[in-house]
Design a protein around this motif. Structure first.
Motif, PDB file in Angstrom:
ATOM      1  N   ASP A 180      15.927  -1.118  -8.680  1.00  0.00           N
ATOM      2  CA  ASP A 180      15.610   0.154  -8.037  1.00  0.00           C
ATOM      3  C   ASP A 180      16.889   0.948  -7.825  1.00  0.00           C
ATOM      4  O   ASP A 180      17.900   0.400  -7.366  1.00  0.00           O
ATOM      5  CB  ASP A 180      14.924  -0.088  -6.704  1.00  0.00           C
ATOM      6  CG  ASP A 180      13.583  -0.776  -6.872  1.00  0.00           C
ATOM      7  OD1 ASP A 180      12.602  -0.073  -7.120  1.00  0.00           O
ATOM      8  OD2 ASP A 180      13.522  -2.018  -6.779  1.00  0.00           O
ATOM      9  N   VAL A 181      16.839   2.232  -8.154  1.00  0.00           N
ATOM     10  CA  VAL A 181      18.014   3.102  -8.032  1.00  0.00           C
ATOM     11  C   VAL A 181      17.713   4.191  -7.009  1.00  0.00           C
ATOM     12  O   VAL A 181      16.667   4.860  -7.088  1.00  0.00           O
ATOM     13  CB  VAL A 181      18.384   3.728  -9.386  1.00  0.00           C
ATOM     14  CG1 VAL A 181      19.578   4.664  -9.229  1.00  0.00           C
ATOM     15  CG2 VAL A 181      18.690   2.637 -10.418  1.00  0.00           C
ATOM     16  N   TYR A 182      18.628   4.358  -6.067  1.00  0.00           N
ATOM     17  CA  TYR A 182      18.487   5.338  -4.988  1.00  0.00           C
ATOM     18  C   TYR A 182      19.643   6.329  -5.032  1.00  0.00           C
ATOM     19  O   TYR A 182      20.768   5.975  -5.409  1.00  0.00           O
ATOM     20  CB  TYR A 182      18.498   4.634  -3.624  1.00  0.00           C
ATOM     21  CG  TYR A 182      17.456   3.556  -3.483  1.00  0.00           C
ATOM     22  CD1 TYR A 182      16.170   3.858  -3.055  1.00  0.00           C
ATOM     23  CD2 TYR A 182      17.758   2.230  -3.780  1.00  0.00           C
ATOM     24  CE1 TYR A 182      15.211   2.872  -2.924  1.00  0.00           C
ATOM     25  CE2 TYR A 182      16.806   1.231  -3.661  1.00  0.00           C
ATOM     26  CZ  TYR A 182      15.535   1.558  -3.235  1.00  0.00           C
ATOM     27  OH  TYR A 182      14.591   0.568  -3.116  1.00  0.00           O
ATOM     28  N   ARG A 183      19.366   7.550  -4.596  1.00  0.00           N
ATOM     29  CA  ARG A 183      20.418   8.565  -4.520  1.00  0.00           C
ATOM     30  C   ARG A 183      20.621   8.977  -3.072  1.00  0.00           C
ATOM     31  O   ARG A 183      19.669   9.339  -2.370  1.00  0.00           O
ATOM     32  CB  ARG A 183      20.068   9.786  -5.363  1.00  0.00           C
ATOM     33  CG  ARG A 183      21.176  10.836  -5.335  1.00  0.00           C
ATOM     34  CD  ARG A 183      20.890  11.994  -6.268  1.00  0.00           C
ATOM     35  NE  ARG A 183      21.921  13.019  -6.167  1.00  0.00           N
ATOM     36  CZ  ARG A 183      23.090  12.973  -6.798  1.00  0.00           C
ATOM     37  NH1 ARG A 183      23.370  11.950  -7.596  1.00  0.00           N
ATOM     38  NH2 ARG A 183      23.972  13.940  -6.642  1.00  0.00           N
ATOM     39  N   VAL A 266      18.063 -10.080  -2.900  1.00  0.00           N
ATOM     40  CA  VAL A 266      18.483  -8.787  -3.434  1.00  0.00           C
ATOM     41  C   VAL A 266      20.001  -8.723  -3.473  1.00  0.00           C
ATOM     42  O   VAL A 266      20.700  -9.380  -2.690  1.00  0.00           O
ATOM     43  CB  VAL A 266      17.938  -7.615  -2.590  1.00  0.00           C
ATOM     44  CG1 VAL A 266      16.423  -7.627  -2.577  1.00  0.00           C
ATOM     45  CG2 VAL A 266      18.491  -7.648  -1.171  1.00  0.00           C
ATOM     46  N   ALA A 267      20.498  -7.922  -4.403  1.00  0.00           N
ATOM     47  CA  ALA A 267      21.925  -7.580  -4.482  1.00  0.00           C
ATOM     48  C   ALA A 267      22.013  -6.067  -4.582  1.00  0.00           C
ATOM     49  O   ALA A 267      21.239  -5.442  -5.325  1.00  0.00           O
ATOM     50  CB  ALA A 267      22.572  -8.247  -5.687  1.00  0.00           C
ATOM     51  N   VAL A 268      22.929  -5.451  -3.834  1.00  0.00           N
ATOM     52  CA  VAL A 268      23.068  -3.999  -3.852  1.00  0.00           C
ATOM     53  C   VAL A 268      24.483  -3.611  -4.248  1.00  0.00           C
ATOM     54  O   VAL A 268      25.455  -4.255  -3.849  1.00  0.00           O
ATOM     55  CB  VAL A 268      22.699  -3.376  -2.482  1.00  0.00           C
ATOM     56  CG1 VAL A 268      21.217  -3.528  -2.209  1.00  0.00           C
ATOM     57  CG2 VAL A 268      23.496  -4.007  -1.355  1.00  0.00           C
ATOM     58  N   GLU A 269      24.564  -2.573  -5.055  1.00  0.00           N
ATOM     59  CA  GLU A 269      25.843  -2.032  -5.486  1.00  0.00           C
ATOM     60  C   GLU A 269      25.779  -0.516  -5.401  1.00  0.00           C
ATOM     61  O   GLU A 269      24.700   0.075  -5.576  1.00  0.00           O
ATOM     62  CB  GLU A 269      26.183  -2.460  -6.916  1.00  0.00           C
ATOM     63  CG  GLU A 269      26.348  -3.956  -7.107  1.00  0.00           C
ATOM     64  CD  GLU A 269      27.537  -4.547  -6.346  1.00  0.00           C
ATOM     65  OE1 GLU A 269      28.467  -3.767  -6.024  1.00  0.00           O
ATOM     66  OE2 GLU A 269      27.537  -5.759  -6.089  1.00  0.00           O
ATOM     67  N   ALA A 270      26.923   0.104  -5.138  1.00  0.00           N
ATOM     68  CA  ALA A 270      26.967   1.559  -5.009  1.00  0.00           C
ATOM     69  C   ALA A 270      28.108   2.127  -5.846  1.00  0.00           C
ATOM     70  O   ALA A 270      29.181   1.521  -5.953  1.00  0.00           O
ATOM     71  CB  ALA A 270      27.146   1.963  -3.545  1.00  0.00           C
ATOM     72  N   THR A 282      19.109  -4.777  -7.091  1.00  0.00           N
ATOM     73  CA  THR A 282      18.543  -5.702  -8.075  1.00  0.00           C
ATOM     74  C   THR A 282      17.876  -6.852  -7.332  1.00  0.00           C
ATOM     75  O   THR A 282      18.502  -7.509  -6.486  1.00  0.00           O
ATOM     76  CB  THR A 282      19.622  -6.248  -9.009  1.00  0.00           C
ATOM     77  OG1 THR A 282      20.307  -5.148  -9.623  1.00  0.00           O
ATOM     78  CG2 THR A 282      19.017  -7.122 -10.088  1.00  0.00           C
ATOM     79  N   THR A 283      16.614  -7.088  -7.637  1.00  0.00           N
ATOM     80  CA  THR A 283      15.815  -8.075  -6.923  1.00  0.00           C
ATOM     81  C   THR A 283      15.424  -9.209  -7.859  1.00  0.00           C
ATOM     82  O   THR A 283      15.068  -8.976  -9.025  1.00  0.00           O
ATOM     83  CB  THR A 283      14.542  -7.432  -6.349  1.00  0.00           C
ATOM     84  OG1 THR A 283      14.916  -6.347  -5.495  1.00  0.00           O
ATOM     85  CG2 THR A 283      13.720  -8.435  -5.562  1.00  0.00           C
ATOM     86  N   GLY A 284      15.478 -10.422  -7.361  1.00  0.00           N
ATOM     87  CA  GLY A 284      15.009 -11.572  -8.112  1.00  0.00           C
ATOM     88  C   GLY A 284      14.072 -12.406  -7.272  1.00  0.00           C
ATOM     89  O   GLY A 284      14.227 -12.499  -6.039  1.00  0.00           O
ATOM     90  N   ILE A 285      13.088 -13.040  -7.915  1.00  0.00           N
ATOM     91  CA  ILE A 285      12.125 -13.865  -7.206  1.00  0.00           C
ATOM     92  C   ILE A 285      12.039 -15.219  -7.892  1.00  0.00           C
ATOM     93  O   ILE A 285      12.055 -15.313  -9.120  1.00  0.00           O
ATOM     94  CB  ILE A 285      10.737 -13.188  -7.145  1.00  0.00           C
ATOM     95  CG1 ILE A 285       9.735 -14.041  -6.352  1.00  0.00           C
ATOM     96  CG2 ILE A 285      10.217 -12.870  -8.522  1.00  0.00           C
ATOM     97  CD1 ILE A 285       8.415 -13.326  -6.084  1.00  0.00           C
ATOM     98  N   ARG A 286      11.930 -16.246  -7.098  1.00  0.00           N
ATOM     99  CA  ARG A 286      11.728 -17.606  -7.592  1.00  0.00           C
ATOM    100  C   ARG A 286      10.437 -18.137  -6.996  1.00  0.00           C
ATOM    101  O   ARG A 286      10.248 -18.093  -5.766  1.00  0.00           O
ATOM    102  CB  ARG A 286      12.907 -18.500  -7.226  1.00  0.00           C
ATOM    103  CG  ARG A 286      12.834 -19.901  -7.832  1.00  0.00           C
ATOM    104  CD  ARG A 286      14.124 -20.690  -7.626  1.00  0.00           C
ATOM    105  NE  ARG A 286      14.407 -20.990  -6.235  1.00  0.00           N
ATOM    106  CZ  ARG A 286      15.345 -20.420  -5.499  1.00  0.00           C
ATOM    107  NH1 ARG A 286      16.135 -19.487  -6.032  1.00  0.00           N
ATOM    108  NH2 ARG A 286      15.526 -20.756  -4.234  1.00  0.00           N
ATOM    109  N   LEU A 287       9.537 -18.609  -7.836  1.00  0.00           N
ATOM    110  CA  LEU A 287       8.251 -19.086  -7.352  1.00  0.00           C
ATOM    111  C   LEU A 287       8.319 -20.551  -6.935  1.00  0.00           C
ATOM    112  O   LEU A 287       9.151 -21.315  -7.434  1.00  0.00           O
ATOM    113  CB  LEU A 287       7.184 -18.895  -8.435  1.00  0.00           C
ATOM    114  CG  LEU A 287       6.944 -17.463  -8.891  1.00  0.00           C
ATOM    115  CD1 LEU A 287       5.789 -17.405  -9.875  1.00  0.00           C
ATOM    116  CD2 LEU A 287       6.692 -16.530  -7.713  1.00  0.00           C
TER     117      LEU A 287
END
Length: 289
Positions: A180-183, A266-270, A282-287
């Motif tokens: 997901d990208v945010y401004r 989640v990991a966030v970068e700007a 960037t989101t990751g899921i482990r079941l």
């Protein structure tokens, strides 16, 4: 063109197979054919908000199996079918009939043919997990940034200031994850967001991941609720979080319980961009095994 009825869709209920009849066939160019069915389990990519990729799979016909390379949204207006990126209106626009178009590499079955639709279950499961993770991550990010606002703003389904809704630029579902990208620019700052809240991104990550850790593995049910079973019908994603039930408009596919999830992170970068900052989550899921 014969008048088409809206496609009835069964993917919101988790369907991967179904029997139906071909109602329309159109030539798309590059040797491809578009096939419309009365009812389908295939999830199409939405032209206006293409977050979840399309299903793939097979149509089994009396003459053999044909591969569904992708699935797109089509709209019929005044007898003309407009497909995919050429569609000039949003889903649900008055005066349009919306259908699912199954894109085949090569010729397709004729109108009136009975077919059995089979969705690739592995891909569907991976994208469903990614879409669920995307919704949960957006709520967790809103919670992590809840103290960053100097003014009252609309809130999300969990009651936190709706950073995701107000700042989102693009959202892409991937297999077992999302990006997901945010401004953060003048408009968001005028609404009361303090960009200093992003000075320590690791702290933002920690707060969001702590929220997600509290949700993963809990017993809450997840589902899509609807009254209209056609493609353009309104659908709502509902999730029973430990803090209470949340609901979001959503046309995608999902897991059925938080208990299926072992972890979401989640990991966030700007990065600085002209006029502000672009934040990527960037989101990751482990079941759960």
């Amino acid at each position: 063109m014969t008048e088409l009825a809206p496609t009835v869709v069964t993917y919101p209920d988790g369907a991967l197979t179904g029997s139906s009849t071909v109602t329309h066939v159109t030539v798309l160019g590059d040797g491809r054919t578009g096939v419309v069915l009365e009812t389908t389990p295939f999830h199409p990519v939405d032209t206006a908000w293409p977050d979840q990729p399309a299903d793939t799979g097979l149509l089994r016909t009396p003459d053999g199996d044909v591969r569904v390379a992708t699935v797109v949204t089509g709209g019929v207006h005044e007898g003309d079918l407009v497909v995919g990126h050429d569609l000039p209106v949003r889903m649900g626009t008055e005066g349009w009939t919306f259908v699912v178009v199954h894109v085949l590499d090569g010729a397709g079955p004729k109108v009136g043919t009975a077919v059995d639709a089979h969705v690739d279950g592995r891909l569907r499961a991976a994208l469903s997990a990614g879409h669920t993770a995307c919704h949960l991550a957006s709520l967790a990010l809103d919670a992590a940034l809840s103290d960053a606002w100097k003014k009252d703003v609309p809130t999300d389904a969990a009651g936190h200031p709706a950073f995701d809704m107000l700042a989102i630029q693009t959202s892409r579902i991937t297999e077992y994850g999302s990006t997901d990208v945010y401004r953060i620019g003048k408009s968001l700052r005028r609404k009361g967001f303090d960009p200093a809240a992003l000075d320590d991104l690791r702290a933002v990550e920690e707060r969001a991941n702590a929220v997600l850790a509290g949700w993963a593995g809990s017993p809450g049910a997840i589902g899509i609720h609807r009254e209209d079973h056609t493609l353009a019908g309104r659908r709502t994603w509902r999730c029973e979080l430990p803090e209470g039930t949340v609901e979001l408009p959503c046309g995608g596919t999902h897991l059925t319980s938080l208990a299926e999830i072992e972890a979401i992170t989640v990991a966030v970068e700007a990065v600085e961009v002209p006029g502000g900052v672009e934040l990527t989550m960037t989101t990751g899921i482990r079941l759960a095994p």
